[in-house]
Design a protein around this motif. Structure first.
Motif, PDB file in Angstrom:
ATOM      1  N   ALA A  97       0.832  -1.202   0.000  1.00 59.34           N
ATOM      2  CA  ALA A  97       0.000   0.000   0.000  1.00 59.34           C
ATOM      3  C   ALA A  97       0.870   1.257   0.000  1.00 59.34           C
ATOM      4  N   VAL A  98       1.955   1.261   0.794  1.00 58.63           N
ATOM      5  CA  VAL A  98       2.843   2.421   0.842  1.00 58.63           C
ATOM      6  C   VAL A  98       3.528   2.622  -0.509  1.00 58.63           C
ATOM      7  N   VAL A  99       4.013   1.545  -1.106  1.00 60.20           N
ATOM      8  CA  VAL A  99       4.664   1.646  -2.412  1.00 60.20           C
ATOM      9  C   VAL A  99       3.676   2.161  -3.459  1.00 60.20           C
ATOM     10  N   ALA A 100       2.458   1.684  -3.428  1.00 60.38           N
ATOM     11  CA  ALA A 100       1.451   2.147  -4.386  1.00 60.38           C
ATOM     12  C   ALA A 100       1.134   3.621  -4.165  1.00 60.38           C
ATOM     13  N   ALA A 101       1.080   4.063  -2.906  1.00 57.73           N
ATOM     14  CA  ALA A 101       0.807   5.476  -2.620  1.00 57.73           C
ATOM     15  C   ALA A 101       1.947   6.356  -3.100  1.00 57.73           C
ATOM     16  N   VAL A 102       3.185   5.915  -2.882  1.00 57.08           N
ATOM     17  CA  VAL A 102       4.341   6.693  -3.331  1.00 57.08           C
ATOM     18  C   VAL A 102       4.364   6.783  -4.841  1.00 57.08           C
ATOM     19  N   ARG A 103       4.097   5.707  -5.515  1.00 57.16           N
ATOM     20  CA  ARG A 103       4.105   5.701  -6.986  1.00 57.16           C
ATOM     21  C   ARG A 103       2.981   6.591  -7.541  1.00 57.16           C
ATOM     22  N   SER A 104       1.822   6.542  -6.921  1.00 53.20           N
ATOM     23  CA  SER A 104       0.727   7.378  -7.427  1.00 53.20           C
ATOM     24  C   SER A 104       0.986   8.837  -7.130  1.00 53.20           C
ATOM     25  N   GLY A 105       1.718   9.146  -6.036  1.00 49.99           N
ATOM     26  CA  GLY A 105       2.085  10.517  -5.720  1.00 49.99           C
ATOM     27  C   GLY A 105       3.082  11.068  -6.709  1.00 49.99           C
ATOM     28  N   ARG A 106       4.024  10.239  -7.152  1.00 49.29           N
ATOM     29  CA  ARG A 106       5.011  10.665  -8.147  1.00 49.29           C
ATOM     30  C   ARG A 106       4.371  10.841  -9.522  1.00 49.29           C
ATOM     31  N   ALA A 107       3.409   9.998  -9.827  1.00 53.35           N
ATOM     32  CA  ALA A 107       2.770  10.080 -11.149  1.00 53.35           C
ATOM     33  C   ALA A 107       1.895  11.317 -11.250  1.00 53.35           C
ATOM     34  N   GLY A 108       1.400  11.825 -10.125  1.00 58.16           N
ATOM     35  CA  GLY A 108       0.543  13.016 -10.138  1.00 58.16           C
ATOM     36  C   GLY A 108       1.312  14.293 -10.337  1.00 58.16           C
ATOM     37  N   ARG A 109       2.631  14.305 -10.175  1.00 49.04           N
ATOM     38  CA  ARG A 109       3.447  15.527 -10.341  1.00 49.04           C
ATOM     39  C   ARG A 109       3.597  15.928 -11.735  1.00 49.04           C
TER      40      ARG A 109
END
Length: 109
Positions: A97-109
């Motif tokens: 879940a943490v890895v998915a949140a970090v990846r989705s946060g980077r993709a939103g930039r």
């Protein structure tokens, strides 16, 4: 004379049935785990009980004493390690879940 003939015929039939029953008992005793499981399931089905439980008890009855002890030890160990397994699974899910949140946060930039 007819009564004697009938008595002998019934005696021969009973001997054949007893011989068949003995041979089936020998097969069950030497047949191994698979055959005993099959026979246990059939016996349970004919008695109107759960065939799966009959198959399990038939299979366990065919095991040697050492194998039965190993089976019980494995079941006890599995029960003791179950909480550890659940904790490790929950930790793995948190990491995913943490890895998915970090990846989705980077993709939103």
């Amino acid at each position: 004379m007819l009564a004697t003939l009938l008595d002998r015929a019934v005696g021969i039939a009973l001997d054949k049935v007893e011989r068949l029953a003995r041979s089936l008992d020998d097969i069950a005793a030497r047949g191994g785990v698979g055959l005993n499981a099959l026979l246990g399931g059939l016996r349970s089905t004919l008695e109107g009980r759960n065939p799966l439980w009959g198959a399990v008890t038939g299979a366990v009855s065919a095991l040697s004493t050492g194998a039965k002890i190993a089976l019980v030890a494995a079941l006890v160990l599995a029960l003791l390690l179950l909480p550890v397994t659940v904790v490790l699974l929950l930790l793995a899910l948190i990491v995913v879940a943490v890895v998915a949140a970090v990846r989705s946060g980077r993709a939103g930039r």
